[in-house]
Write a protein that holds these residues in place. Structure first.
Motif, PDB file in Angstrom:
ATOM      1  N   LEU A  18      79.372  29.913  24.792  1.00 54.94           N
ATOM      2  CA  LEU A  18      78.883  29.784  26.158  1.00 54.94           C
ATOM      3  C   LEU A  18      79.477  30.904  26.996  1.00 54.94           C
ATOM      4  O   LEU A  18      80.690  30.996  27.154  1.00 54.94           O
ATOM      5  CB  LEU A  18      79.286  28.426  26.732  1.00 54.94           C
ATOM      6  N   ILE A  19      78.596  31.760  27.523  1.00 52.98           N
ATOM      7  CA  ILE A  19      79.115  32.928  28.250  1.00 52.98           C
ATOM      8  C   ILE A  19      78.891  32.869  29.754  1.00 52.98           C
ATOM      9  O   ILE A  19      79.512  33.630  30.502  1.00 52.98           O
ATOM     10  CB  ILE A  19      78.519  34.240  27.702  1.00 52.98           C
ATOM     11  N   ALA A  20      78.007  31.978  30.253  1.00 50.32           N
ATOM     12  CA  ALA A  20      77.741  31.944  31.683  1.00 50.32           C
ATOM     13  C   ALA A  20      77.066  30.636  32.066  1.00 50.32           C
ATOM     14  O   ALA A  20      76.494  29.935  31.222  1.00 50.32           O
ATOM     15  CB  ALA A  20      76.847  33.120  32.091  1.00 50.32           C
ATOM     16  N   LEU A  21      77.142  30.301  33.350  1.00 46.82           N
ATOM     17  CA  LEU A  21      76.429  29.182  33.954  1.00 46.82           C
ATOM     18  C   LEU A  21      75.673  29.697  35.170  1.00 46.82           C
ATOM     19  O   LEU A  21      76.103  30.659  35.805  1.00 46.82           O
ATOM     20  CB  LEU A  21      77.400  28.083  34.397  1.00 46.82           C
ATOM     21  N   PRO A  40      69.117  30.329  27.019  1.00 49.25           N
ATOM     22  CA  PRO A  40      69.522  29.195  27.855  1.00 49.25           C
ATOM     23  C   PRO A  40      69.536  27.882  27.091  1.00 49.25           C
ATOM     24  O   PRO A  40      68.738  27.655  26.185  1.00 49.25           O
ATOM     25  CB  PRO A  40      68.439  29.169  28.940  1.00 49.25           C
ATOM     26  N   MET A  41      70.435  27.015  27.500  1.00 50.56           N
ATOM     27  CA  MET A  41      70.462  25.648  26.986  1.00 50.56           C
ATOM     28  C   MET A  41      71.222  24.795  27.995  1.00 50.56           C
ATOM     29  O   MET A  41      72.337  25.145  28.378  1.00 50.56           O
ATOM     30  CB  MET A  41      71.141  25.584  25.612  1.00 50.56           C
ATOM     31  N   PRO A  42      70.628  23.707  28.463  1.00 46.02           N
ATOM     32  CA  PRO A  42      71.301  22.860  29.454  1.00 46.02           C
ATOM     33  C   PRO A  42      72.560  22.203  28.896  1.00 46.02           C
ATOM     34  O   PRO A  42      72.780  22.150  27.678  1.00 46.02           O
ATOM     35  CB  PRO A  42      70.237  21.813  29.801  1.00 46.02           C
ATOM     36  N   ASP A  50      73.647  19.954  36.292  1.00 43.63           N
ATOM     37  CA  ASP A  50      72.558  20.637  36.983  1.00 43.63           C
ATOM     38  C   ASP A  50      72.559  22.138  36.734  1.00 43.63           C
ATOM     39  O   ASP A  50      71.631  22.837  37.156  1.00 43.63           O
ATOM     40  CB  ASP A  50      72.638  20.374  38.497  1.00 43.63           C
ATOM     41  N   ALA A  51      73.596  22.642  36.096  1.00 45.51           N
ATOM     42  CA  ALA A  51      73.674  24.075  35.814  1.00 45.51           C
ATOM     43  C   ALA A  51      72.976  24.385  34.496  1.00 45.51           C
ATOM     44  O   ALA A  51      72.854  23.524  33.619  1.00 45.51           O
ATOM     45  CB  ALA A  51      75.132  24.525  35.744  1.00 45.51           C
ATOM     46  N   MET A  52      72.489  25.616  34.371  1.00 44.59           N
ATOM     47  CA  MET A  52      71.930  26.071  33.101  1.00 44.59           C
ATOM     48  C   MET A  52      73.016  26.840  32.368  1.00 44.59           C
ATOM     49  O   MET A  52      73.660  27.733  32.934  1.00 44.59           O
ATOM     50  CB  MET A  52      70.719  26.965  33.331  1.00 44.59           C
ATOM     51  N   GLY A  53      73.235  26.497  31.106  1.00 47.70           N
ATOM     52  CA  GLY A  53      74.177  27.239  30.284  1.00 47.70           C
ATOM     53  C   GLY A  53      73.493  28.415  29.614  1.00 47.70           C
ATOM     54  O   GLY A  53      72.327  28.322  29.209  1.00 47.70           O
ATOM     55  N   PRO A 102      68.292  12.921  18.105  1.00 50.79           N
ATOM     56  CA  PRO A 102      69.729  13.104  18.340  1.00 50.79           C
ATOM     57  C   PRO A 102      70.027  14.493  18.881  1.00 50.79           C
ATOM     58  O   PRO A 102      69.372  15.477  18.512  1.00 50.79           O
ATOM     59  CB  PRO A 102      70.343  12.896  16.944  1.00 50.79           C
ATOM     60  N   SER A 103      70.985  14.565  19.791  1.00 49.59           N
ATOM     61  CA  SER A 103      71.430  15.831  20.384  1.00 49.59           C
ATOM     62  C   SER A 103      70.288  16.552  21.097  1.00 49.59           C
ATOM     63  O   SER A 103      70.205  17.781  21.086  1.00 49.59           O
ATOM     64  CB  SER A 103      72.043  16.750  19.314  1.00 49.59           C
ATOM     65  N   GLY A 104      69.387  15.783  21.706  1.00 51.29           N
ATOM     66  CA  GLY A 104      68.286  16.399  22.438  1.00 51.29           C
ATOM     67  C   GLY A 104      68.789  17.183  23.646  1.00 51.29           C
ATOM     68  O   GLY A 104      69.720  16.758  24.328  1.00 51.29           O
ATOM     69  N   TRP A 105      68.174  18.308  23.914  1.00 47.34           N
ATOM     70  CA  TRP A 105      68.628  19.154  25.027  1.00 47.34           C
ATOM     71  C   TRP A 105      67.475  19.704  25.862  1.00 47.34           C
ATOM     72  O   TRP A 105      67.694  20.316  26.901  1.00 47.34           O
ATOM     73  CB  TRP A 105      69.444  20.332  24.490  1.00 47.34           C
ATOM     74  N   ILE A 106      66.238  19.482  25.438  1.00 47.88           N
ATOM     75  CA  ILE A 106      65.086  20.056  26.130  1.00 47.88           C
ATOM     76  C   ILE A 106      64.735  19.172  27.323  1.00 47.88           C
ATOM     77  O   ILE A 106      64.262  18.048  27.159  1.00 47.88           O
ATOM     78  CB  ILE A 106      63.892  20.193  25.172  1.00 47.88           C
ATOM     79  N   ASP A 107      64.969  19.676  28.541  1.00 53.06           N
ATOM     80  CA  ASP A 107      64.679  18.905  29.742  1.00 53.06           C
ATOM     81  C   ASP A 107      63.446  19.460  30.452  1.00 53.06           C
ATOM     82  O   ASP A 107      62.782  20.381  29.963  1.00 53.06           O
ATOM     83  CB  ASP A 107      65.897  18.862  30.667  1.00 53.06           C
ATOM     84  N   GLY A 108      63.135  18.905  31.607  1.00 53.02           N
ATOM     85  CA  GLY A 108      61.938  19.314  32.333  1.00 53.02           C
ATOM     86  C   GLY A 108      61.946  20.769  32.746  1.00 53.02           C
ATOM     87  O   GLY A 108      60.889  21.415  32.787  1.00 53.02           O
ATOM     88  N   ARG A 109      63.132  21.307  33.051  1.00 52.72           N
ATOM     89  CA  ARG A 109      63.214  22.720  33.426  1.00 52.72           C
ATOM     90  C   ARG A 109      62.806  23.615  32.260  1.00 52.72           C
ATOM     91  O   ARG A 109      62.075  24.598  32.434  1.00 52.72           O
ATOM     92  CB  ARG A 109      64.643  23.070  33.859  1.00 52.72           C
ATOM     93  N   ILE A 110      63.291  23.282  31.078  1.00 49.68           N
ATOM     94  CA  ILE A 110      62.954  24.064  29.884  1.00 49.68           C
ATOM     95  C   ILE A 110      61.446  23.998  29.632  1.00 49.68           C
ATOM     96  O   ILE A 110      60.796  25.026  29.376  1.00 49.68           O
ATOM     97  CB  ILE A 110      63.738  23.543  28.663  1.00 49.68           C
TER      98      ILE A 110
END
Length: 224
Positions: A18-21, A40-42, A50-53, A102-110
């Motif tokens: 992880l290099i930035a938010l 990107p990954m939330p 609320d930040a994007m990783g 499991p380990s879902g990460w895809i949200d509405g922003r994505i």
């Protein structure tokens, strides 16, 4: 700005994946990120929901197109499916974003941003269908010149044995069109991807390969 783009030079990045938010997240920033070796990954489970990783793995997963491992059973599975490109993008993303995974990460922003990039011709999907016409598996990702960055893949546990792998082989067929140096980025090596030949490379080596891939022409996405 070269590969560093909006994230600055690689030498300034922390020695971690992880290099930035950021609070900002839009299609232009996403394209600039991939061109810089970042994706990107939330972080829904973190203190910054609320930040994007923004990620650039220290050990990056790639799938060499000239060293794919295709087992005998996978060759048989290939014959069970029909593979298409961009035939059901919304369905593929919806299945990848299923909150029951499991380990879902895809949200509405994505979903919103990658859908916009799909309509712009930057994001593509590959689908595997049963003879009955049911969607058995698929994947989607970002295409920038000679780079394809895979984002997510799925298979239907009932009807889709090996379907995500078959979709990945279909993707490889599109990319492996005689142009040397195309880069298939899989972010991190999983057991699933390792069976197909995925390997890890150091971040600095990935950025070198990326720079070379971005000098290449894009593949023909209508081909399969």
């Amino acid at each position: 700005m070269g590969l560093s783009g909006v994230f600055g030079p690689e030498s300034s990045w922390p020695d971690q994946d992880l290099i930035a938010l950021s609070a900002e997240f839009d299609p232009d920033l996403v394209v600039a990120a991939y061109a810089a070796g970042v994706f990107p990954m939330p972080l829904p489970e973190s203190g910054w929901p609320d930040a994007m990783g923004w990620w650039s793995p220290v050990h990056r997963g790639i799938l060499p197109l000239d060293d794919l491992r295709i087992t005998r059973s996978l060759r048989k599975s290939v014959r069970r499916y029909t593979v298409t490109v961009d035939a059901a993008f919304e369905d593929v993303v919806a299945r990848c974003a299923d909150p029951r995974r499991p380990s879902g990460w895809i949200d509405g922003r994505i979903v919103e941003v990658y859908s916009a990039l799909h309509h712009a011709g930057v994001v593509h999907s590959v689908e595997a269908w049963t003879p009955a016409g049911d969607l058995a598996g698929g994947l989607y990702g970002v295409s920038l010149r000679g780079l394809f960055a895979g984002e997510s893949m799925f298979h239907d546990p009932v009807i889709g044995r090996d379907a995500s792998k078959v979709a990945l082989l279909g993707l490889a067929a599109v990319l492996d069109d005689g142009v040397e140096g195309r880069l298939l980025d899989v972010q991190w090596v999983t057991d699933h991807l390792e069976t197909l030949g995925a390997v890890e490379v150091d971040r600095v080596d990935y950025l070198r390969l990326l720079g070379e891939a971005l000098e290449l022409p894009p593949p023909r996405w209508e081909a399969i």
